[in-house]
Design an enzyme around this catalytic site. Sequence first.
Site, PDB file in Angstrom:
ATOM      1  N   PHE A  43       0.961  -1.281   0.009  1.00  0.00           N
ATOM      2  CA  PHE A  43       0.046  -0.012  -0.144  1.00  0.00           C
ATOM      3  C   PHE A  43       0.756   1.179   0.063  1.00  0.00           C
ATOM      4  CE2 PHE A  43      -2.623  -3.471   1.600  1.00  0.00           C
ATOM      5  CZ  PHE A  43      -3.785  -3.619   0.665  1.00  0.00           C
ATOM      6  N   THR A  45       1.702   2.946  -2.687  1.00  0.00           N
ATOM      7  CA  THR A  45       0.692   3.953  -3.552  1.00  0.00           C
ATOM      8  C   THR A  45      -0.515   3.307  -3.923  1.00  0.00           C
ATOM      9  OG1 THR A  45       1.394   2.699  -5.598  1.00  0.00           O
ATOM     10  CG2 THR A  45       2.689   4.591  -4.965  1.00  0.00           C
ATOM     11  N   ALA A  82       2.691  -5.474  -8.541  1.00  0.00           N
ATOM     12  CA  ALA A  82       3.300  -4.833  -7.855  1.00  0.00           C
ATOM     13  C   ALA A  82       4.518  -4.057  -8.316  1.00  0.00           C
ATOM     14  CB  ALA A  82       3.699  -5.517  -6.436  1.00  0.00           C
ATOM     15  N   TYR A 148      13.398   2.831 -14.669  1.00  0.00           N
ATOM     16  CA  TYR A 148      11.986   1.907 -14.685  1.00  0.00           C
ATOM     17  C   TYR A 148      11.947   1.002 -16.043  1.00  0.00           C
ATOM     18  CZ  TYR A 148       6.829   1.254 -15.522  1.00  0.00           C
ATOM     19  OH  TYR A 148       5.880   0.711 -15.559  1.00  0.00           O
ATOM     20  N   VAL A 191      -1.395  11.288 -17.026  1.00  0.00           N
ATOM     21  CA  VAL A 191      -1.647  12.626 -17.751  1.00  0.00           C
ATOM     22  C   VAL A 191      -3.170  12.818 -17.837  1.00  0.00           C
ATOM     23  CG1 VAL A 191      -1.258  11.457 -19.820  1.00  0.00           C
ATOM     24  CG2 VAL A 191      -1.214  13.801 -19.801  1.00  0.00           C
ATOM     25  N   ARG A 215       0.298   9.432 -27.673  1.00  0.00           N
ATOM     26  CA  ARG A 215       0.399   8.324 -26.756  1.00  0.00           C
ATOM     27  C   ARG A 215      -0.812   7.302 -27.337  1.00  0.00           C
ATOM     28  NH1 ARG A 215       4.431  10.293 -26.411  1.00  0.00           N
ATOM     29  NH2 ARG A 215       5.514  10.806 -24.305  1.00  0.00           N
ATOM     30  N   ASP A 276      11.417  12.782 -23.090  1.00  0.00           N
ATOM     31  CA  ASP A 276      10.052  12.332 -23.433  1.00  0.00           C
ATOM     32  C   ASP A 276       9.897  11.883 -24.914  1.00  0.00           C
ATOM     33  OD1 ASP A 276       7.779  12.222 -22.106  1.00  0.00           O
ATOM     34  OD2 ASP A 276       7.157  14.350 -22.725  1.00  0.00           O
TER      35      ASP A 276
HETATM   36  P1  NAD Z   1      -0.104   1.725  -8.907  1.00  0.00           P
HETATM   37  O1  NAD Z   1       1.172   2.373  -8.482  1.00  0.00           O
HETATM   38  O2  NAD Z   1      -1.414   2.146  -8.548  1.00  0.00           O
HETATM   39  O3  NAD Z   1      -0.105   0.235  -8.459  1.00  0.00           O
HETATM   40  C1  NAD Z   1       1.206  -0.623  -7.948  1.00  0.00           C
HETATM   41  C2  NAD Z   1       0.880  -1.215  -6.937  1.00  0.00           C
HETATM   42  O4  NAD Z   1       2.074  -1.667  -6.484  1.00  0.00           O
HETATM   43  C3  NAD Z   1       0.273  -0.447  -5.649  1.00  0.00           C
HETATM   44  O5  NAD Z   1      -0.850  -0.825  -4.918  1.00  0.00           O
HETATM   45  C4  NAD Z   1       1.393  -0.457  -4.512  1.00  0.00           C
HETATM   46  O6  NAD Z   1       1.081   0.008  -3.303  1.00  0.00           O
HETATM   47  C5  NAD Z   1       1.804  -1.482  -4.809  1.00  0.00           C
HETATM   48  N1  NAD Z   1       3.437  -1.678  -4.547  1.00  0.00           N
HETATM   49  C6  NAD Z   1       4.347  -0.725  -4.713  1.00  0.00           C
HETATM   50  N2  NAD Z   1       5.679  -1.327  -4.119  1.00  0.00           N
HETATM   51  C7  NAD Z   1       5.419  -2.477  -3.619  1.00  0.00           C
HETATM   52  C8  NAD Z   1       6.116  -3.349  -2.799  1.00  0.00           C
HETATM   53  N3  NAD Z   1       7.287  -3.180  -2.653  1.00  0.00           N
HETATM   54  N4  NAD Z   1       5.608  -4.371  -2.177  1.00  0.00           N
HETATM   55  C9  NAD Z   1       4.124  -4.705  -2.538  1.00  0.00           C
HETATM   56  N5  NAD Z   1       3.260  -4.032  -3.362  1.00  0.00           N
HETATM   57  C10 NAD Z   1       3.938  -2.655  -3.809  1.00  0.00           C
HETATM   58  O7  NAD Z   1       0.186   1.435 -10.449  1.00  0.00           O
HETATM   59  P2  NAD Z   1      -0.514   0.975 -11.770  1.00  0.00           P
HETATM   60  O8  NAD Z   1      -0.692   2.120 -12.636  1.00  0.00           O
HETATM   61  O9  NAD Z   1      -1.806   0.345 -11.249  1.00  0.00           O
HETATM   62  O10 NAD Z   1       0.605  -0.238 -12.145  1.00  0.00           O
HETATM   63  C11 NAD Z   1       0.354  -1.425 -12.315  1.00  0.00           C
HETATM   64  C12 NAD Z   1       1.397  -2.170 -12.812  1.00  0.00           C
HETATM   65  O11 NAD Z   1       1.266  -1.974 -14.339  1.00  0.00           O
HETATM   66  C13 NAD Z   1       2.615  -1.830 -12.574  1.00  0.00           C
HETATM   67  O12 NAD Z   1       3.760  -3.110 -12.736  1.00  0.00           O
HETATM   68  C14 NAD Z   1       3.255  -0.835 -13.652  1.00  0.00           C
HETATM   69  O13 NAD Z   1       4.528  -1.039 -14.106  1.00  0.00           O
HETATM   70  C15 NAD Z   1       2.396  -1.542 -14.918  1.00  0.00           C
HETATM   71  N6  NAD Z   1       2.174  -0.745 -15.925  1.00  0.00           N
HETATM   72  C16 NAD Z   1       1.072   0.558 -15.741  1.00  0.00           C
HETATM   73  C17 NAD Z   1       0.939   1.372 -16.823  1.00  0.00           C
HETATM   74  C18 NAD Z   1      -0.083   2.492 -16.729  1.00  0.00           C
HETATM   75  O14 NAD Z   1      -0.258   3.273 -17.633  1.00  0.00           O
HETATM   76  N7  NAD Z   1      -0.541   2.690 -15.252  1.00  0.00           N
HETATM   77  C19 NAD Z   1       1.399   1.082 -18.159  1.00  0.00           C
HETATM   78  C20 NAD Z   1       2.437   0.005 -18.095  1.00  0.00           C
HETATM   79  C21 NAD Z   1       2.719  -0.723 -17.350  1.00  0.00           C
END
Ligand code: NAD
Length: 307
Positions: A43, A45, A82, A148, A191, A215, A276
Amino acid sequence: MSAGPSTTLPGRDVLVTGGGGFIGSHLVDALADDCDVRVLDDFSTGSRENLPEGVTLVDGDVRDREAVAEAVDGVDAVFHLAAVVSVDRSVEAPLESHAVNVDGTLAVLDSARRADARVVAVSSAAVYGDPSEVPTPESAPLEPLSPYGVDKLAVDQYARLYADLYGLPAVVVRPFNVYGPRQSASDYSGVVSVFLERALAGDPIPVHGDGEQTRDFLHVSDAVDGLVAAAESDATGEAFNLGTGRQVSVNDLAAAVKAVTDSDAPVRHTDPRSGDVRHSCADVGKAHRTLGFEPSVRLREGLATLV
Ligand code: NAD
């Protein structure tokens, strides 16, 4: 690359790491009625409030191998989301980002190997860096531009390697720009949320540079469909783009946000962000052919789910 056993999810025990986050919590919602869902999240984020009743919570860190082993024990499938998701945070603290994103993924893959669970590892379009070919197929060069992106490349490659070396039924998805309810408005991946927040408040909408960068915006419900399709397919050791295949400029996004919010907030162009990517768009042909992936939410319709 090989074909592995497919897993029909209803009735199964499923773990969602990062299930309290933006995409993870929508996935949990989609699975909760038909599956026994466990969530591993620290939790940092994400939020407990995002989770429906009846979900088993393992409050822990993906870097903690014991917590991961406990969470994975007895499940049929693992969706590994995560992560430290912010590109900016990965630039500020690459070691921390690596520890969560890469070491955490290895812990998940290794426990899944022992539990013989199917894994959907969530990579990112960030693995392509500034792609020479747009729309970008999975076969494009992988040249990430941020810590990342390098972390996600490691996620991608470790999942493939675990499939090849150990026969782990793991599959990789590379989402492009996912948007939808519960997304934080705190960094660039949010965004859409930032624009909506500003438009609704009547504040200036900040567009970096000339706004003609493009995008591929995927609604979270389509992203969830792609994740589930990947889990249920028999593809193993392969990666799939998840996007719409449509390029939308940031200027057009700002205009669409203003239209759905009926806002007259001005658009303010700021300095371009260094590093970017100019254009980003998924070639989703492989996901369509192999997973039957078919995103259905048009941008305006998707934005309306946020107002
Ligand atoms: P988010 O930050 O809402 O979700 C990440 C979750 O991981 C959160 O609930 C956070 O509390 C948890 N977390 C972070 N560090 C942790 C740890 N050390 N141990 C346990 N839990 C942990 O982000 P999201 O946008 O929902 O992303 C989810 C996944 O999708 C990620 O792997 C992200 O890289 C990938 N992703 C997201 C997007 C996007 O546009 N949002 C695009 C490509 C990939």
